[in-house]
Design a protein around this motif. Structure first.
Motif, mmCIF file in Angstrom:
data_model
loop_
_atom_site.group_PDB
_atom_site.id
_atom_site.type_symbol
_atom_site.label_atom_id
_atom_site.label_comp_id
_atom_site.label_asym_id
_atom_site.label_seq_id
_atom_site.Cartn_x
_atom_site.Cartn_y
_atom_site.Cartn_z
ATOM 1 N N TYR A 2 0.844 -1.196 0.000
ATOM 2 C CA TYR A 2 0.000 0.000 0.000
ATOM 3 C C TYR A 2 0.880 1.247 0.000
ATOM 4 O O TYR A 2 2.097 1.180 0.166
ATOM 5 C CB TYR A 2 -0.877 0.009 1.251
ATOM 6 C CG TYR A 2 -1.819 -1.157 1.330
ATOM 7 C CD1 TYR A 2 -2.984 -1.179 0.568
ATOM 8 C CD2 TYR A 2 -1.544 -2.240 2.163
ATOM 9 C CE1 TYR A 2 -3.861 -2.252 0.644
ATOM 10 C CE2 TYR A 2 -2.413 -3.316 2.242
ATOM 11 C CZ TYR A 2 -3.563 -3.320 1.481
ATOM 12 O OH TYR A 2 -4.416 -4.380 1.558
ATOM 13 N N SER A 3 0.231 2.416 -0.171
ATOM 14 C CA SER A 3 0.947 3.682 0.037
ATOM 15 C C SER A 3 0.083 4.558 0.943
ATOM 16 O O SER A 3 -1.080 4.224 1.213
ATOM 17 C CB SER A 3 1.237 4.377 -1.287
ATOM 18 O OG SER A 3 0.042 4.794 -1.897
ATOM 19 N N GLU A 176 -5.205 6.441 -4.430
ATOM 20 C CA GLU A 176 -4.922 7.003 -5.763
ATOM 21 C C GLU A 176 -3.487 6.718 -6.204
ATOM 22 O O GLU A 176 -2.527 7.079 -5.511
ATOM 23 C CB GLU A 176 -5.112 8.528 -5.730
ATOM 24 C CG GLU A 176 -6.552 8.978 -5.754
ATOM 25 C CD GLU A 176 -6.629 10.496 -5.700
ATOM 26 O OE1 GLU A 176 -6.762 11.118 -6.754
ATOM 27 O OE2 GLU A 176 -6.518 11.049 -4.594
ATOM 28 N N GLU A 177 -3.343 6.135 -7.350
ATOM 29 C CA GLU A 177 -2.026 5.789 -7.927
ATOM 30 C C GLU A 177 -1.144 7.038 -8.050
ATOM 31 O O GLU A 177 -1.604 8.076 -8.524
ATOM 32 C CB GLU A 177 -2.276 5.173 -9.318
ATOM 33 C CG GLU A 177 -1.067 4.612 -10.013
ATOM 34 C CD GLU A 177 -0.641 3.265 -9.444
ATOM 35 O OE1 GLU A 177 0.490 2.892 -9.728
ATOM 36 O OE2 GLU A 177 -1.421 2.613 -8.731
ATOM 37 N N GLY A 178 0.095 6.935 -7.618
ATOM 38 C CA GLY A 178 1.045 8.030 -7.814
ATOM 39 C C GLY A 178 0.912 9.185 -6.843
ATOM 40 O O GLY A 178 1.648 10.160 -6.920
#
Ligand code: UT7
Length: 335
Positions: A2-3, A176-178
């Protein structure tokens, strides 16, 4: 994997404003000297007649951050609390936050990394979220410096710089990606520990020893800073930490939309701004109003910059700190 991303921000500073001129009642100093050397015009110092303490201020900031994250206290999985000025020698302030906010019996971790405290805390929180162990972590930086500063000409080199206050952030699992925290880098160099330190009371110089010595020249229980030495290291380490963060993400200095340096000295921030050729709108400083609030400084500045609309969706935000330890580091965020 995850981020993580920051979903809520808040800060609290005591109402009591102490101007540079106010300081002249205790010590030989001047508004001119303080502004020229540090950029500071005023700071907040807790009025002892109020309820404010390091933990109480941290809890006030935390409430705002949790609400802005759209969460309740019961959604928080873990507390990370950074300070060099806890209410008690032990336990640390994290458990006080759990109690003051009437949170469930979640874990509470205390971080002792002084001016880099918020960078270290954010990095630790990011790791816990990356592994999937926690979803929402409350990160707090709070300081009550005024209670322990030497209000005399002897202590002026340190006393005029520091202020009280607290900031808090909620770090949540990112969808959200990035986006969110792209990287964090942490460093230390303990051989310089005594260049910016408060030696006692501690197990190394404990209360009975201080009382028995009864030495009017003993300043070991006041903070000590070798100002010029610290300054010289700060400008180098700040730069290194920012470059390291950019390089790790394949970014250039031109990619920075907002740099929030730890508010140690306006001259340090201006040196960094020049070195990275950043325009005024890309560096946020509030040391003029709050002095150096150590673990709280970056988070208060980040919150203010965000409140003022200076941080927008997709901006590249770089946080960097250097301080006692020595410790330093950076966090790079895609907002
Ligand atoms: O947040 C953690 C990291 N901290 C930092 O990065 C701080 C780094 N250091 C600094 O910001 C600066 O070194 C200070 C602001 C602390 C001091 O500025 P400086 O330009 O390095 O001054 P100095 O310590 O070399 O002192 C210059 C003179 C001295 O007098 P003499 O010996 O030249 O006669 C001091 O006694 O200024 C005197 N002085 C003051 N005078 C008026 C020191 N403090 C004061 C004061 N008011 N408050």
């Amino acid at each position: 994997m995850y981020s993580s991303k920051i979903t809520g921000l808040g800060y609290y500073v005591p109402e009591n404003v102490v101007t540079n001129n106010d300081l002249t009642q205790w010590m030989e100093t001047s508004d001119e000297w303080i502004q020229e050397r540090t950029g500071i015009k005023e700071r907040r110092w807790i009025d002892p007649k109020t309820e404010d303490t390091t933990a109480v201020m941290g809890a006030k900031a935390a409430k705002i951050a949790i609400e802005r994250a759209g969460l309740t206290k019961d959604d928080i999985d873990f507390i990370i609390f950074a300070t060099l000025s806890p209410d008690m020698y032990f336990p640390g302030g994290g458990v006080q936050i759990q109690d003051l906010l009437e949170m469930p019996t979640i874990g509470a971790l205390d971080v002792r990394n002084q001016c880099s405290g918020f960078i270290y805390s954010l990095s630790v929180a990011d790791q816990f979220i990356k592994t999937g162990m926690y979803k929402n972590i409350l990160v707090i930086g709070s300081e009550n410096h005024s209670g322990g500063l030497e209000r005399s000409t002897r202590g002026r080199g340190v006393t005029v710089i520091f202020g009280d206050g607290a900031g808090a952030a909620v770090l949540s699992r990112n969808e959200e990606e990035g986006k969110g925290i792209l990287s964090s880098h942490l460093h230390s160099e303990g051989k310089h520990a005594k260049e910016l330190a408060l030696i006692g009371p501690s197990t190394n110089r404990w209360v009975p020893e201080i009382i028995a010595d009864n030495d009017p020249d003993d300043v070991s229980y006041f903070p000590h800073m070798n100002g010029q030495f610290v300054f010289k290291h700060a400008v180098v380490r700040f730069s290194e930490a920012i470059i390291e963060g950019l390089q790790a993400n394949g970014l250039q200095k031109d990619d920075i939309d907002m740099l929030i340096p730890h508010q140690a000295n306006l001259r340090i921030a201006q040196f960094i701004q020049k070195k990275f050729a950043l325009s005024d709108d890309k560096v946020y400083n509030n040391i003029m109003r709050y002095g150096n609030t150590t673990a709280a400084s970056i988070i208060i500045a980040l919150t203010e910059a965000w409140e003022e609309g200076k941080i927008k969706d997709n901006d590249l935000v770089v946080l960097a700190a250097f301080g006692s330890g020595f410790t330093w580091g950076s966090v790079v965020i895609r907002w």
